[in-house]
Motif scaffolding. Structure first.
Motif, PDB file in Angstrom:
ATOM      1  N   LEU A 102     -12.333  20.650 -72.342  1.00 30.28           N
ATOM      2  CA  LEU A 102     -12.504  20.397 -70.911  1.00 30.28           C
ATOM      3  C   LEU A 102     -12.365  21.685 -70.117  1.00 30.28           C
ATOM      4  CD1 LEU A 102     -10.731  17.061 -69.918  1.00 30.28           C
ATOM      5  CD2 LEU A 102     -13.064  17.744 -69.389  1.00 30.28           C
ATOM      6  N   ASP A 103     -11.448  22.533 -70.526  1.00 30.91           N
ATOM      7  CA  ASP A 103     -11.251  23.816 -69.848  1.00 30.91           C
ATOM      8  C   ASP A 103     -12.552  24.628 -69.858  1.00 30.91           C
ATOM      9  OD1 ASP A 103      -9.432  25.362 -68.398  1.00 30.91           O
ATOM     10  OD2 ASP A 103      -8.926  26.580 -70.150  1.00 30.91           O
ATOM     11  N   LEU A 104     -13.197  24.677 -71.015  1.00 28.74           N
ATOM     12  CA  LEU A 104     -14.460  25.418 -71.123  1.00 28.74           C
ATOM     13  C   LEU A 104     -15.572  24.768 -70.302  1.00 28.74           C
ATOM     14  CD1 LEU A 104     -14.471  26.284 -74.924  1.00 28.74           C
ATOM     15  CD2 LEU A 104     -14.143  27.855 -73.006  1.00 28.74           C
ATOM     16  N   ILE A 105     -15.653  23.444 -70.354  1.00 31.19           N
ATOM     17  CA  ILE A 105     -16.681  22.729 -69.595  1.00 31.19           C
ATOM     18  C   ILE A 105     -16.484  22.965 -68.099  1.00 31.19           C
ATOM     19  CG2 ILE A 105     -17.551  20.435 -68.988  1.00 31.19           C
ATOM     20  CD1 ILE A 105     -16.799  19.603 -71.913  1.00 31.19           C
ATOM     21  N   ILE A 106     -15.242  22.878 -67.640  1.00 31.27           N
ATOM     22  CA  ILE A 106     -14.937  23.102 -66.220  1.00 31.27           C
ATOM     23  C   ILE A 106     -15.303  24.522 -65.827  1.00 31.27           C
ATOM     24  CG2 ILE A 106     -13.030  23.349 -64.575  1.00 31.27           C
ATOM     25  CD1 ILE A 106     -11.710  20.915 -66.057  1.00 31.27           C
ATOM     26  N   GLU A 107     -14.943  25.468 -66.655  1.00 29.01           N
ATOM     27  CA  GLU A 107     -15.244  26.876 -66.378  1.00 29.01           C
ATOM     28  C   GLU A 107     -16.751  27.097 -66.253  1.00 29.01           C
ATOM     29  OE1 GLU A 107     -14.753  31.016 -68.800  1.00 29.01           O
ATOM     30  OE2 GLU A 107     -13.024  29.648 -68.826  1.00 29.01           O
ATOM     31  N   ASN A 108     -17.510  26.531 -67.193  1.00 26.29           N
ATOM     32  CA  ASN A 108     -18.971  26.692 -67.158  1.00 26.29           C
ATOM     33  C   ASN A 108     -19.589  25.995 -65.951  1.00 26.29           C
ATOM     34  OD1 ASN A 108     -19.097  28.265 -69.471  1.00 26.29           O
ATOM     35  ND2 ASN A 108     -19.290  26.506 -70.808  1.00 26.29           N
ATOM     36  N   GLU A 109     -19.105  24.802 -65.635  1.00 24.08           N
ATOM     37  CA  GLU A 109     -19.625  24.058 -64.483  1.00 24.08           C
ATOM     38  C   GLU A 109     -19.346  24.820 -63.185  1.00 24.08           C
ATOM     39  OE1 GLU A 109     -21.532  21.157 -62.278  1.00 24.08           O
ATOM     40  OE2 GLU A 109     -21.506  21.300 -64.455  1.00 24.08           O
ATOM     41  N   ALA A 110     -18.162  25.409 -63.085  1.00 23.94           N
ATOM     42  CA  ALA A 110     -17.780  26.135 -61.867  1.00 23.94           C
ATOM     43  C   ALA A 110     -18.645  27.382 -61.659  1.00 23.94           C
ATOM     44  CB  ALA A 110     -16.304  26.514 -61.931  1.00 23.94           C
ATOM     45  N   LYS A 111     -19.167  27.949 -62.736  1.00 25.15           N
ATOM     46  CA  LYS A 111     -19.994  29.155 -62.644  1.00 25.15           C
ATOM     47  C   LYS A 111     -21.416  28.860 -62.190  1.00 25.15           C
ATOM     48  CE  LYS A 111     -17.579  31.767 -66.212  1.00 25.15           C
ATOM     49  NZ  LYS A 111     -17.649  32.286 -67.573  1.00 25.15           N
ATOM     50  N   ARG A 112     -21.828  27.586 -62.336  1.00 20.25           N
ATOM     51  CA  ARG A 112     -23.198  27.229 -61.957  1.00 20.25           C
ATOM     52  C   ARG A 112     -23.378  27.364 -60.440  1.00 20.25           C
ATOM     53  NH1 ARG A 112     -24.172  21.508 -63.532  1.00 20.25           N
ATOM     54  NH2 ARG A 112     -26.056  21.905 -62.372  1.00 20.25           N
ATOM     55  N   PRO A 113     -24.549  27.840 -60.012  1.00 19.68           N
ATOM     56  CA  PRO A 113     -24.799  27.989 -58.571  1.00 19.68           C
ATOM     57  C   PRO A 113     -24.712  26.657 -57.818  1.00 19.68           C
ATOM     58  CG  PRO A 113     -26.557  29.008 -59.861  1.00 19.68           C
ATOM     59  CD  PRO A 113     -25.649  28.301 -60.818  1.00 19.68           C
ATOM     60  N   SER A 114     -25.156  25.587 -58.455  1.00 18.04           N
ATOM     61  CA  SER A 114     -25.119  24.274 -57.796  1.00 18.04           C
ATOM     62  C   SER A 114     -24.129  23.372 -58.521  1.00 18.04           C
ATOM     63  CB  SER A 114     -26.509  23.654 -57.779  1.00 18.04           C
ATOM     64  OG  SER A 114     -26.998  23.534 -59.105  1.00 18.04           O
ATOM     65  N   ALA A 115     -22.897  23.847 -58.638  1.00 12.23           N
ATOM     66  CA  ALA A 115     -21.874  23.101 -59.360  1.00 12.23           C
ATOM     67  C   ALA A 115     -21.672  21.733 -58.717  1.00 12.23           C
ATOM     68  CB  ALA A 115     -20.560  23.875 -59.355  1.00 12.23           C
TER      69      ALA A 115
END
Length: 60
Positions: free
Chosen positions: A17-30
């Motif tokens: 979940l930590d990795l998924i959250i990190e990747n989602e937060a980096k997206r321009p349209s999170a």
């Protein structure tokens, strides 16, 4: 022991979940709603992990 297996599973889910959250937060349209839900889920997992570890430490 089953409780130790549960702890390993929770640790893995928490890391994932930590990795998924990190990747989602980096997206321009999170997706902020999804991010918030995942963070709540991660917190629940962390609380369960801490509860299990506390119970294990009292039994040893």
């Amino acid at each position: 022991m089953a409780i130790e297996q549960r702890l390993r599973e929770l640790d893995a889910r928490h890391r994932d979940l930590d990795l998924i959250i990190e990747n989602e937060a980096k997206r321009p349209s999170a997706d902020l709603t999804r991010l918030s839900a995942m963070k709540r889920q991660k917190l629940k997992i962390k609380e369960e992990i801490e509860d299990i570890r506390q119970r294990l430490s009292h039994h040893h």
